[in-house]
Write a protein that holds these residues in place. Structure first.
Motif, short mmCIF file in Angstrom:
data_model
loop_
_atom_site.label_atom_id
_atom_site.label_comp_id
_atom_site.label_asym_id
_atom_site.label_seq_id
_atom_site.Cartn_x
_atom_site.Cartn_y
_atom_site.Cartn_z
N TYR A 1 2.50 15.54 -0.15
CA TYR A 1 2.59 14.10 -0.36
C TYR A 1 3.66 13.48 0.54
CZ TYR A 1 -0.19 14.59 -4.69
OH TYR A 1 -1.17 14.84 -5.61
N GLN B 1 0.81 -1.21 0.00
CA GLN B 1 0.00 0.00 0.00
C GLN B 1 0.85 1.27 0.00
OE1 GLN B 1 -2.97 -0.12 3.14
NE2 GLN B 1 -3.21 -2.31 2.80
N MET B 2 1.98 1.20 0.72
CA MET B 2 2.89 2.36 0.74
C MET B 2 3.50 2.58 -0.64
SD MET B 2 2.78 3.62 3.72
CE MET B 2 4.11 4.78 3.34
N GLN C 1 1.12 4.04 -2.86
CA GLN C 1 0.88 5.45 -2.56
C GLN C 1 1.98 6.34 -3.17
OE1 GLN C 1 -0.34 6.24 1.46
NE2 GLN C 1 0.14 8.43 1.30
N THR D 1 -3.70 -1.23 -10.16
CA THR D 1 -4.28 0.11 -9.97
C THR D 1 -5.80 0.00 -9.87
OG1 THR D 1 -2.44 1.00 -11.23
CG2 THR D 1 -4.31 2.47 -10.88
N GLU E 1 2.55 13.28 4.14
CA GLU E 1 1.62 12.17 4.35
C GLU E 1 2.34 10.82 4.36
OE1 GLU E 1 -1.94 14.54 1.96
OE2 GLU E 1 -1.13 12.66 1.16
N LEU E 2 3.28 10.66 3.45
CA LEU E 2 4.02 9.40 3.38
C LEU E 2 4.83 9.18 4.65
CD1 LEU E 2 5.10 9.52 -0.36
CD2 LEU E 2 4.01 7.55 0.72
N ASN F 1 1.11 6.66 -6.71
CA ASN F 1 -0.05 7.53 -6.96
C ASN F 1 0.19 8.98 -6.59
OD1 ASN F 1 -1.71 5.53 -8.01
ND2 ASN F 1 -2.38 4.87 -5.98
N THR F 2 1.27 9.27 -5.89
CA THR F 2 1.52 10.66 -5.48
C THR F 2 2.84 11.18 -6.08
OG1 THR F 2 2.59 9.88 -3.42
CG2 THR F 2 0.24 10.39 -3.32
N LYS G 1 2.76 8.03 7.59
CA LYS G 1 2.38 6.62 7.51
C LYS G 1 3.56 5.71 7.80
CE LYS G 1 -1.65 6.22 4.61
NZ LYS G 1 -2.16 5.63 3.38
N ASP H 1 -6.67 -1.47 -6.48
CA ASP H 1 -6.46 -0.44 -5.48
C ASP H 1 -7.60 0.58 -5.50
OD1 ASP H 1 -4.37 0.31 -3.58
OD2 ASP H 1 -4.26 2.18 -4.72
N LYS H 2 -7.98 0.98 -6.67
CA LYS H 2 -9.03 1.98 -6.83
C LYS H 2 -10.37 1.50 -6.29
CE LYS H 2 -11.36 5.45 -8.70
NZ LYS H 2 -11.17 6.86 -8.39
#
Lengths: 304, 304, 304, 304
Positions: B293, B238-239, B242, D174, B296-297, B245-246, B300, D177-178
């Motif tokens: 971003y 998930q990290m 992320q 993706t 936030e990372l 995605n960022t 987490k 995840d979405k």
């Protein structure tokens, strides 16, 4: 007023003996062969010249020898396309000193870049150039098909013109249409068969690899287009098509244009056919076919 | 027997102050940051390192400084990919002297070449190399998606392994399958999210650009895969997603990975975010998004 | 001897009121408009005609109405391209009955097929056809750029000619060159701007979408090319280029040619601009731009 | 809560005797073979089912026969992808009547469309559908790689899930995840080797063509992934890889998956290997190789 750069400007092959040795005698013969054929300028170190496969030192030596041999008889433009801006600038200085009249820039070709990144690249590079420059559109190699906006941006930065090797004639027509009010901006095709199309629609010339072998044919083809002599165009077009169907059709990969031209020049006893890695010259079987093709072409050319 | 090269080997960004000046202090901090995170090796002068945009002189200086800083704490591999074989060989010698353990070769990237031309290129280049080599598959940049046959040819010439950045996991699995009986041939993915897939199917590691910023996260991700600890994999995934995605989603072009990583490192006060032409660092608006971003990372990551 | 099929053969748009209702009055007006402009034939149910978006029943009705309206004044060819051979054959029978003179076949367009698979497809389909056929090269839609060998295979099976919409003029020239000794095999370009190029090199005509709107312009353009009247060609070329830069430049996607043509015809009060799903007619803002473009084009055309 | 649709849902081949005759006995055997293997559902008239090559009448007959044979033992989904919205709707009604539980929609595949055009297409089609629908991402065939936004748009219109055959695992991740917060939206891979990756990251199943031949193998592979039984996954993965390297590696073109599967089923005496035009069944030499491959696969499968 005719553009300073126009007509047939062959992309000169780089005659080699090995990866780091020039075929100097071959180079002299090649230049005299093309000048005797009436070409209007020479383009050193382009794709056909295998520029990116050669060390900077060898390229510099090549430009010096070529410029000496040419002796200002025609304008000389030299490719400085690179992925590193410092190296492009170094080359530009060297080639100016060696006698080049202008340099040629294509997009840096490792990172796939966007139109806006190409513009910021030109913005960074052009003000530091010691010579005027041409743009070179070569999407199959550089991954960027430069938009009309990017070309116009380069023109505003001072570009003398563009050579388009995309093979996309609609794009070339769009460029000609866009720049019809600035006729000093030269538009060259890199696709030999499109020379009459380019000239008759308002373009200025061609960077024609086939003019290494048959300079007079391409000059005649260009001049027939300028005169709008359609019978002559039709006759010469058959010859150009025959080169395409023979000389350029011996190899199997993208390299077939460069290797075909070098092999043909070797068969014609003009220069060596050594090709720098990653390419390798044609084998004996391919060379034998080339010998026959050249024989046939020469016989036809006598009667034209 | 574990392969000599395995684990997380970040493709190190090249911290710059300008097109021809290194951010030396930033480089030291960056290396210490990654080594503190437990990375298993370092890959200098790859795509993320903007190698092709830098002069050879600057590259040499960078490799020397980096190798000095690293001080043999982990193996160092250095990219020598070029379009000119002489320049690749010169780089290989310099980098050996500077302390590199191996070099990395991708296909020459100007002329679109065939599989057989890549083989003849390797045949010409490899015997002259002063260091062992890795292969680097990067079709989006080099235009050649190396076939399994080409990779096997390189292995027979002595390649230590391959880094695959094609993003084509089926291809990576095919490579792993093909070379399962030669486990000393290391197979690395260049796609961060595929680290568990690569490891669990028999691959050896990853050249993960994100490990410039978050080395410990990627080392943990790798080790979880080695241990087959699926809960941990799921959490860390998930990290990594992320980041994707960022950080990698701020820019719009292919350059977004390199520029995103440099911007993040700058926000983290590790090194400067100057990017060599044709790239340019993110503007203030993009940097502000990156700051959020990264915040936030970091929050987490504390809890993992 | 002139080929049976030559000149300007517009790919007729299919005027619609909804996804399953024809604009019959619009169809009559459209056909009369084109015939008044002197077109040499009509091509129904091509890409511009949105054939694949319409039910077979609607297509059949359309062909009947169109053939009735045309009343044998010019030859009519009708597309039967499909992914299912039975449906192609059913269409061919219906359209023969309706009065069509020939059918048009492009590669089946779902499964990406090879050249050899296209040949076996033709081998299976052609002997069952009740009408002579044309080939249609449309690689952007069918995924297959038919090789010269495939085209020759079709010719040997009896093809009357080919329409090439690849936009690749070098390919078109190669076709013309290849088939110069069989002048009854008609070669049409689908790229409007290339009409003079096609005709002067030995091609036979054009399937020009713009002739829906401006049939006389395209007929004049064709005839100027036949006469080798370069001044006229040059003048008319500007008009064709202007259509390209305006009418075809309102939309953003591949659909912009069809939607632009339909919108222009609606602005000209010839027929409705409803487009079958997945397309949708232009919105008011785009239509307003189109109105201005058409106004400007009409003013210019008066003086030609 | 488990999604209604999950597990292994084979894309059923359509057993044929000729272009317009079904191999009905073969169809019965094929369905029983798959149901005996434990598959979780069946997908009729997909790419593997050669749907687009068959007449609507034959398709309808096929769906009726298949649904009768299946007798509600597992859910049945049926492809209605077409270029004409009316025909898709007609098919949907027929297939509902025949007993289908849901339909499958991919982008209309003739005109290259944009994401926004796909959305307007769904907006026009979906409200008229008599059955729930799945989305099918198949960019190599339809030319559109549906964006996450487009998939989400479909989900908001009521899509039950998506089958992704892009081969792009990063895209699949993706999607997972979405849509992780809407687990009732099923995500299937169309790439067999990625079954464990899909399941372990939160996906729901696979539309696996290989399950026509070896249903139990794929069900076991899926269940091993659900159980996170890595030893079993690793063992079964070798089998799946072997199918990939043998059965799918006999043909040379994109058709090799469909033709390989049909040939294998014929060798296994399950159904006829006739393929609808433009495809043709393998010749004797290829069939002989297949026989050996199937023999080897069967021997291995005994011991698993």
């Amino acid at each position: 007023m005719r553009a300073l750069f126009h007509g047939i400007i062959p992309p000169v092959v780089t005659p080699l003996l090995s990866n780091d040795a020039l075929d100097e005698a071959g180079l002299s013969r090649l230049i005299e062969h093309m000048l005797a054929g009436g070409v209007h300028g020479l383009f050193l170190l382009g794709t056909t010249g295998e520029a990116t496969s050669l060390s900077y030192k060898l390229r510099e030596k090549f430009v010096k020898l070529a410029c000496n041999q040419i002796g200002k008889r025609v304008p000389v433009i030299v490719g400085i396309t690179d992925t590193c801006i410092e190296d492009s600038l170094n080359m530009a200085s060297c080639y100016k000193e060696a006698g080049a009249d202008a340099v040629v820039i294509a997009p840096p070709y490792y990172i796939p870049i966007s139109q806006s990144e190409m513009m910021q690249y030109l913005e960074g590079l052009v003000p530091q150039l010691p010579l005027p420059f041409f743009l070179y559109n070569m999407p199959g190699y550089t991954k960027l098909h430069m938009s009309v906006e990017t070309v116009n941006f380069a023109r505003e930065l001072g570009a003398l013109g563009i050579k388009d090797s995309s093979g996309d004639l609609m794009y070339l027509y769009t460029l000609i249409d866009k720049f019809k009010d600035t006729p000093e901006f030269s538009i060259f095709t890199g696709t030999e068969i499109f020379i009459p199309e380019t000239i008759m629609h308002g373009g200025h010339g061609a960077v024609a690899g086939g003019a290494n072998m048959f300079p007079r044919l391409f000059v005649d083809y260009y001049e027939a287009a300028v005169r709008k002599d359609f019978e002559q165009i039709s006759l010469l077009r058959q010859m150009v098509m025959q080169i395409y169907n023979t000389v350029y059709n011996v190899g199997k990969h993208t390299s077939k244009y460069t290797l075909g031209t070098k092999c043909a020049l070797s068969v014609m006893e003009i220069c060596n056919d050594y090709a720098a890695l990653p390419l390798r010259k044609f084998d004996d079987e391919k060379r034998a076919r080339m010998q026959q093709y050249i024989q046939e072409l020469k016989e036809k050319l006598v009667y034209i």
